[in-house]
Design an enzyme around this catalytic site. Structure first.
Site, PDB file in Angstrom:
ATOM      1  N   HIS A  12       0.816  -1.230   0.000  1.00 13.33           N
ATOM      2  CA  HIS A  12       0.000   0.000   0.000  1.00 13.33           C
ATOM      3  C   HIS A  12       0.851   1.282   0.000  1.00 13.33           C
ATOM      4  O   HIS A  12       0.502   2.269   0.647  1.00 13.33           O
ATOM      5  CB  HIS A  12      -0.955  -0.022   1.214  1.00 13.33           C
ATOM      6  CG  HIS A  12      -0.275  -0.038   2.551  1.00 13.33           C
ATOM      7  ND1 HIS A  12      -0.785  -0.702   3.654  1.00 13.33           N
ATOM      8  CD2 HIS A  12       0.862   0.551   2.998  1.00 13.33           C
ATOM      9  CE1 HIS A  12       0.014  -0.517   4.688  1.00 13.33           C
ATOM     10  NE2 HIS A  12       1.028   0.238   4.316  1.00 13.33           N
ATOM     11  N   HIS A  59      -1.567   5.016   9.606  1.00 12.01           N
ATOM     12  CA  HIS A  59      -0.191   5.502   9.820  1.00 12.01           C
ATOM     13  C   HIS A  59      -0.171   6.885  10.463  1.00 12.01           C
ATOM     14  O   HIS A  59       0.787   7.632  10.303  1.00 12.01           O
ATOM     15  CB  HIS A  59       0.568   5.580   8.502  1.00 12.01           C
ATOM     16  CG  HIS A  59       0.704   4.288   7.750  1.00 12.01           C
ATOM     17  ND1 HIS A  59      -0.353   3.663   7.134  1.00 12.01           N
ATOM     18  CD2 HIS A  59       1.791   3.519   7.496  1.00 12.01           C
ATOM     19  CE1 HIS A  59       0.080   2.555   6.523  1.00 12.01           C
ATOM     20  NE2 HIS A  59       1.371   2.448   6.727  1.00 12.01           N
ATOM     21  N   HIS A 193       9.916  -4.438   4.441  1.00 18.69           N
ATOM     22  CA  HIS A 193      10.438  -3.077   4.297  1.00 18.69           C
ATOM     23  C   HIS A 193      10.708  -2.457   5.652  1.00 18.69           C
ATOM     24  O   HIS A 193      10.105  -2.821   6.660  1.00 18.69           O
ATOM     25  CB  HIS A 193       9.529  -2.168   3.463  1.00 18.69           C
ATOM     26  CG  HIS A 193       8.153  -1.857   3.985  1.00 18.69           C
ATOM     27  ND1 HIS A 193       7.188  -2.812   4.206  1.00 18.69           N
ATOM     28  CD2 HIS A 193       7.552  -0.678   4.292  1.00 18.69           C
ATOM     29  CE1 HIS A 193       6.062  -2.235   4.609  1.00 18.69           C
ATOM     30  NE2 HIS A 193       6.263  -0.933   4.690  1.00 18.69           N
ATOM     31  N   GLU A 240       3.606  -5.229   8.855  1.00 15.44           N
ATOM     32  CA  GLU A 240       2.273  -5.087   8.247  1.00 15.44           C
ATOM     33  C   GLU A 240       1.765  -6.416   7.680  1.00 15.44           C
ATOM     34  O   GLU A 240       0.574  -6.544   7.376  1.00 15.44           O
ATOM     35  CB  GLU A 240       2.309  -4.030   7.134  1.00 15.44           C
ATOM     36  CG  GLU A 240       2.539  -2.627   7.677  1.00 15.44           C
ATOM     37  CD  GLU A 240       2.785  -1.580   6.587  1.00 15.44           C
ATOM     38  OE1 GLU A 240       2.760  -0.386   6.914  1.00 15.44           O
ATOM     39  OE2 GLU A 240       3.013  -1.955   5.416  1.00 15.44           O
TER      40      GLU A 240
HETATM   41  C1  DHB Z   1       6.350   3.047   2.122  1.00 13.57           C
HETATM   42  C2  DHB Z   1       5.781   1.827   2.478  1.00 13.57           C
HETATM   43  C3  DHB Z   1       4.683   1.775   3.339  1.00 13.57           C
HETATM   44  O1  DHB Z   1       4.079   0.626   3.752  1.00 13.57           O
HETATM   45  C4  DHB Z   1       4.126   2.949   3.842  1.00 13.57           C
HETATM   46  O2  DHB Z   1       3.043   2.868   4.634  1.00 13.57           O
HETATM   47  C5  DHB Z   1       4.695   4.174   3.512  1.00 13.57           C
HETATM   48  C6  DHB Z   1       5.807   4.232   2.651  1.00 13.57           C
HETATM   49  C7  DHB Z   1       7.506   3.140   1.181  1.00 13.57           C
HETATM   50  O3  DHB Z   1       8.149   2.124   0.833  1.00 13.57           O
HETATM   51  O4  DHB Z   1       7.797   4.270   0.718  1.00 13.57           O
HETATM   52 FE    FE Z   2       2.614   1.064   5.459  1.00 11.93          FE
END
Ligand code: DHB
Ligand code: FE
Length: 289
Positions: A12, A59, A193, A240
């Site tokens: 997302h 977030h 990530h 997540e």
């Molecule tokens: C990114 C990934 C995310 O899950 C998010 O909520 C905000 C940014 C990213 O990789 O930039």
């Molecule tokens: Fe996110």
């Protein structure tokens, strides 16, 4: 009776929203990502859900660190996006289904999940971007929506096992809903990530591929990780993945994989998308009839 058609899970990332706004879907950077959604659109055109239960993490747009529920459900007639930064355009409002929201709230509290009920709720990129990926093209949204938030932001976070069990309770609640409705369950976020700290940019492809397989065939195997083990393996924001686990828990029938895609990177994230079909088990189908 409500019928759970299946589940979709997708990353997302906010920059996806900017790529959609600028029409960059066929650019070399974006194409391998957006092409991964053709199979999703084909399946959605066949099954045509009425309602989508969206399991995601806020977030900081609706909940902030001062008041952050572990689990929250929207019970509004309409959900609005707002300017949350990232340069993201504000999405058009999403229709709700308050009757189904209240059924879920009642069923989950009876099932010992102490959720926060929200008669007003802003939805952030973790809700709006997956909706735009599933139903591109603008115009009226073809589905009503139920937002369900899991805290993946401020520790202590709920464990993967707890989130899977929340999904199971959502699935039981949907199965017991006596309106004729076709329901899709959508889980958003991940895959690996990390956006901050010394491991910023961390991606773990072998772990992502393991998750993409286990979530279909053996989701319980993913519930044995602790939250901190998941942070170590998937990154601080890769947790997540618990939203995917909750989606999978809600599929109460025989589950099979219809479509999937994995692509590294979009922004800082390893992206994944999965479509899972859910066929009612014979006894349940008989009861439903
Ligand atoms: C990114 C990934 C995310 O899950 C998010 O909520 C905000 C940014 C990213 O990789 O930039
Ligand atoms: Fe996110």
């Amino acid at each position: 009776m409500a019928r759970i058609l299946g589940g979709v899970s997708t990353s997302h990332i906010p920059s996806i929203g900017n790529a959609i706004a600028k029409g960059l879907q066929n650019e070399p950077y974006w194409r391998p990502f957006f092409d991964g959604f053709n199979g999703v659109h084909q399946w959605l055109a066949q099954v045509r859900p009425d309602v989508v239960v969206v399991i995601y993490n806020d977030h900081g747009l609706n909940f902030f660190l001062d008041k952050l529920p572990t689990f929250a459900i929207g019970a509004a007639a309409e959900y609005h996006h707002a300017d949350e930064g990232w340069g993201l355009p504000v999405a058009r409002p999403f229709p709700g289904d308050p009757a189904l929201s209240w059924h879920l709230i009642n069923a989950l509290v009876a099932d010992e999940f102490d959720i926060t009920m929200c008669q007003e709720m802003l939805v952030d990129h973790a809700f709006t971007i997956p909706m735009s990926l599933l139903w591109p093209g603008g115009g009226a949204w073809p589905v009503r929506t139920i937002p369900i938030c899991i805290n993946t932001v401020q520790h202590p976070l709920p464990s993967p096992a707890r989130c899977f069990n929340l999904g199971r309770a959502i699935g039981r609640a949907l199965d017991s809903y006596d309106r004729d409705l076709k329901v899709l369950v959508l889980g958003t976020g991940g895959l690996s990530h990390q956006l901050d700290g010394t491991r910023a940019g961390f991606i773990n492809k072998p772990f992502d591929l393991l998750c993409l397989d286990r979530i279909v065939h053996e989701p319980e195997a993913l519930t044995h990780y602790s939250v901190l083990e998941l942070v170590e393996l998937a990154g601080a924001q890769g947790v997540e993945l618990v939203n995917w686990l909750a989606m999978r828990g809600a599929l109460t029938g025989n589950v099979s994989r219809v479509h999937g895609n994995y692509h590294i990177p979009i922004s800082n994230t390893a992206t994944g998308v999965l479509v899972l079909d859910n066929q009612p088990i014979a006894g349940d189908a008989k009861r439903a009839a």
